[in-house]
Design an enzyme around this catalytic site. Structure first.
Site, PDB file in Angstrom:
ATOM      1  N   GLY A  17       0.872  -1.165   0.000  1.00 44.92           N
ATOM      2  CA  GLY A  17       0.000   0.000   0.000  1.00 44.92           C
ATOM      3  C   GLY A  17       0.908   1.213   0.000  1.00 44.92           C
ATOM      4  CB  SER A  31       4.851  -3.693  -1.931  1.00 47.21           C
ATOM      5  OG  SER A  31       4.905  -2.444  -2.546  1.00 47.21           O
ATOM      6  CB  ALA A  32       4.333  -0.671   1.924  1.00 46.50           C
ATOM      7  CG  HIS A  52       6.640  -2.260  -6.789  1.00 53.69           C
ATOM      8  ND1 HIS A  52       5.799  -3.233  -7.274  1.00 53.69           N
ATOM      9  CD2 HIS A  52       6.177  -1.963  -5.542  1.00 53.69           C
ATOM     10  CE1 HIS A  52       4.857  -3.488  -6.361  1.00 53.69           C
ATOM     11  NE2 HIS A  52       5.076  -2.744  -5.302  1.00 53.69           N
ATOM     12  CD  GLU A  79       6.204  -5.055 -10.344  1.00 54.26           C
ATOM     13  OE1 GLU A  79       5.861  -5.579 -11.416  1.00 54.26           O
ATOM     14  OE2 GLU A  79       5.667  -4.047  -9.862  1.00 54.26           O
TER      15      GLU A  79
END
Lengths: 235, 235
Positions: free
Chosen positions: A90, A122-123, A159, A194
């Protein structure tokens, strides 16, 4: 002894949420019947409840029950009592703000040091580094600090992408942005494409997935690291 | 009476630094023999001296002498005494940190309210909005606040681009990022494409350049605004 997976993304193109990681997750969470999910990074589009339901659906495939940290009265205790923990993606600024606001940052670090299996995407991976200063996210909220868990002695850029936008766009490339970071900071940065993830077992850090990762260090040329490489030398 | 130009970028593809803006700058700075340049956004690659020399070269074409704020012993006085001011691009977090550190943020706001002609490009435009929370830059330093000059009653997203990265990349688009901002904030955001700029005369804000701009408001569909449009309605 740390037992941590840090993935660049939850989802690779053309595949379902977490699908590409499931074979690894079966092993990683093999001693867990339940998982604590931290949906704090969510920044619109989905509620914490909806995000947790999505995660529960994915983990149901490997017979693990998921509960969101927002469902507990005491989030600190929720972390302390967790069998395994997953922090989803997010917005990194929102995630960090929420972790500090709920006083979960330090307890989460302690918990992960003690060996509780953790997954970040990710985050949720970004916060395992020293700071969030190499996030790609917009600073949509102002966190009390950019410091994070420090489970690895460097920062991540999830990413990671080799070029951004069309060639005639004057905005900076990802690499240029990381170079700017190194004008002010000496922390190494690993660009994680990714489909790549890091597996951290104790003090050993291994690059997993089939792609290379790109290592940026202050005053040095970037370096491509092979899948399967031991990255424990980065500090 | 405010007299401000806020450009998405200093440089459009295939053209020299500031070249596309020079016809506008001749008019904008017509009463200035000298210009104060604020190079604080610079984040590696060039020193403040080199950046100022580059700006001086561009403004020499329209017979304006440029001095960098770093050349003055007292930056507050430098702002107070300036005939005209230009803040260049770089990293918005670095710029804002330096403006606060040198106690220039408030005095710059006062100076611009009094009518001193100002030019901002990229990060230098970003700071004219209410906050830097819609910057594209990496948070490579931690500023004491995200609040900025508030010369316009909304935020900018410079270098606005309709899509980022290849279609199979899972990172957020610019539009998705701005939507995340609006999950937490009600401030309107204007996506300013490269080659566009805003001209602010008193309370009138006009979109200049030949491109449309994209307006994002909380809980509303984005809207394309025509070049030449009066944007004073945005608040």
């Amino acid at each position: 002894m740390k037992n941590i997976l840090l993935a660049s993304t939850s989802t690779v193109y053309g595949s379902g949420f977490l699908d590409y990681l499931l074979p690894e997750l079966v092993q990683h969470f093999k001693d867990c019947n339940t998982l604590l999910f931290i949906p704090y990074a969510r920044s619109g589009g989905m509620t914490h409840e909806e995000y947790t339901a999505k995660v529960a659906l994915a983990f149901a495939k490997i017979n693990i029950a998921v509960k969101g940290i927002h469902e507990f009265e005491n989030p600190v205790e929720a972390v302390q009592n967790a069998e395994g923990i997953f922090t989803g993606g997010g917005n990194t600024f929102v995630l960090v703000s929420q972790l500090y606001k709920n006083q979960v940052m330090d307890v989460l670090a302690e918990k992960l040091k003690s060996g509780t299996p953790y997954l970040g995407t990710s985050a949720g991976s970004n916060i395992a580094g020293l700071t969030i200063q190499t996030t790609n996210d917009m600073p949509i909220v102002y966190p009390p600090s950019f410091q994070t868990l420090g489970m690895i002695p460097f920062n991540l850029n999830p990413h990671f992408i080799d070029s951004e936008g069309p060639d005639n766009h004057m905005g900076e490339t990802r690499e240029a942005r990381i170079k700017e970071f190194h004008a002010f900071n000496s922390i190494p940065v690993l660009g994680l494409r990714e489909g790549s993830w890091l597996a951290i077992k104790g003090n050993t850090i291994t690059l997993k997935g089939h792609l290379k990762a790109r290592l940026f260090r202050q005053n040095q040329l970037p370096e491509e690291l092979e899948s399967g490489a031991d990255l424990s030398f980065i500090k």
